[in-house]
Design an enzyme around this catalytic site. Structure first.
Site, PDB file in Angstrom:
ATOM      1  N   GLY A   4       0.839  -1.210   0.000  1.00 38.71           N
ATOM      2  CA  GLY A   4       0.000   0.000   0.000  1.00 38.71           C
ATOM      3  C   GLY A   4       0.867   1.250   0.000  1.00 38.71           C
ATOM      4  N   HIS A   5       1.890   1.270   0.869  1.00 37.63           N
ATOM      5  CA  HIS A   5       2.811   2.414   0.894  1.00 37.63           C
ATOM      6  C   HIS A   5       3.536   2.536  -0.442  1.00 37.63           C
ATOM      7  CE1 HIS A   5       2.708   1.403   5.326  1.00 37.63           C
ATOM      8  NE2 HIS A   5       2.407   2.683   5.350  1.00 37.63           N
TER       9      HIS A   5
END
Ligand code: PAF
Length: 277
Positions: free
Chosen positions: A33-34
């Site tokens: 996600g990051h």
């Protein structure tokens, strides 16, 4: 060579190349996600700074500040793979003066929905985000839609305080079975992880419905069928800009937000739903 690790404000100043700058604020424990936020930042700016700082101000008493995963070497490797220019990883005493007095108040919006369950959380989050903006001075900053109320509160702060930064929201990244990626997922036992799937299941059940009443009923039904490991905190259908519950006649975009505890781990998730014509 990359990334440069900046530990304090003068390191940060030295590391700047010029050109447009994007900031991706994180608390580390970086996952896919990051990485998606970083990729978006790279598309949008000449230089990317990722901050890695577990902000004590946004954790309440009894929350997981002490045990929050700290995986700096792996985070640095991920930033290298993603072509990040600078990793800003300050120590707590670099960020906060021992006699600090002034902080950001999230106002009434910071005390509802997620804020009702985590008093003070949004004040602490906004305080660190504003400090990061002042230290890094980015042209734009990228945040995940996974923390929908956080994203909305940051937009509110930027508008209310005239902070000169563009806020970019990025879609939630999910496991193939629907679980939203989170640094806290690593705490989950197998049974808790299975139970946690009820969050995204409930969002999917609600998101297909045409009216607020039916969205709420279908999502609540799916949550009621969750395994006993899941203790639901709230299910809310809110206006994306204010986080106030939408009325029954509401038409347009709304956020269906859910929070629950699976064992000792608190999880949140949300979906944007379109209501009416
Ligand atoms: O979303 C997070 O990881 C944090 O709340 C943030 C925005 C980095 C502030 O500490």
């Amino acid at each position: 060579m990359h990334p440069i690790v900046a530990r304090n404000r003068s390191d940060l100043t030295e590391a700047r190349k010029g050109g447009t700058l994007a900031l991706v604020p994180t608390m580390g424990a970086l996952h896919e996600g990051h990485r998606s936020l970083i990729r978006l930042a790279r598309e949008r700016a000449d230089e990317v700074v990722v901050s890695v700082f577990v902000n004590p101000l946004q954790f309440g008493p009894g929350e997981d500040f002490q045990r929050y995963p700290r995986t700096f070497d792996a985070d640095l490797a991920a930033c290298r793979e993603e072509g990040v220019d600078v990793v800003f990883a300050p120590a707590a005493d670099e960020m906060y003066l021992p006699d600090r007095q002034v902080s950001v108040s999230a106002g009434g919006m910071g005390r509802i929905v997620e804020g009702a369950s985590r008093p003070g959380h949004f004040d602490g989050m906004l305080t660190v985000v504003l400090k990061l903006f002042n230290l890094v001075r980015p042209d734009l900053a990228v945040f995940g839609q996974k923390d929908a109320q956080q994203l909305s509160m940051i937009r509110r702060m930027v508008a209310d305080l005239d902070v000169p930064v563009e806020i970019v929201g990025a879609p939630t990244v999910r496991e193939p079975d629907g679980l939203a990626l989170s640094s806290r997922n690593r705490y989950l036992s197998d049974a808790e992880r299975r139970a946690a799937l009820s969050l995204s299941r409930a969002l999917r059940a609600g998101a297909g419905e045409p009216t607020p009443a039916r969205v709420r009923a279908s999502a609540a039904k799916a949550l009621a069928e969750a395994p006993p490991e899941l203790e639901v905190d709230y299910l809310a259908l809110v206006d994306p800009a204010t986080f106030l519950e939408v009325p029954d006649a509401y038409e347009g975009e709304a956020v269906l937000a859910v929070a629950a505890r699976a064992g000792a781990t608190r999880l949140i998730d949300n979906a944007v739903v379109r209501l009416g014509r």
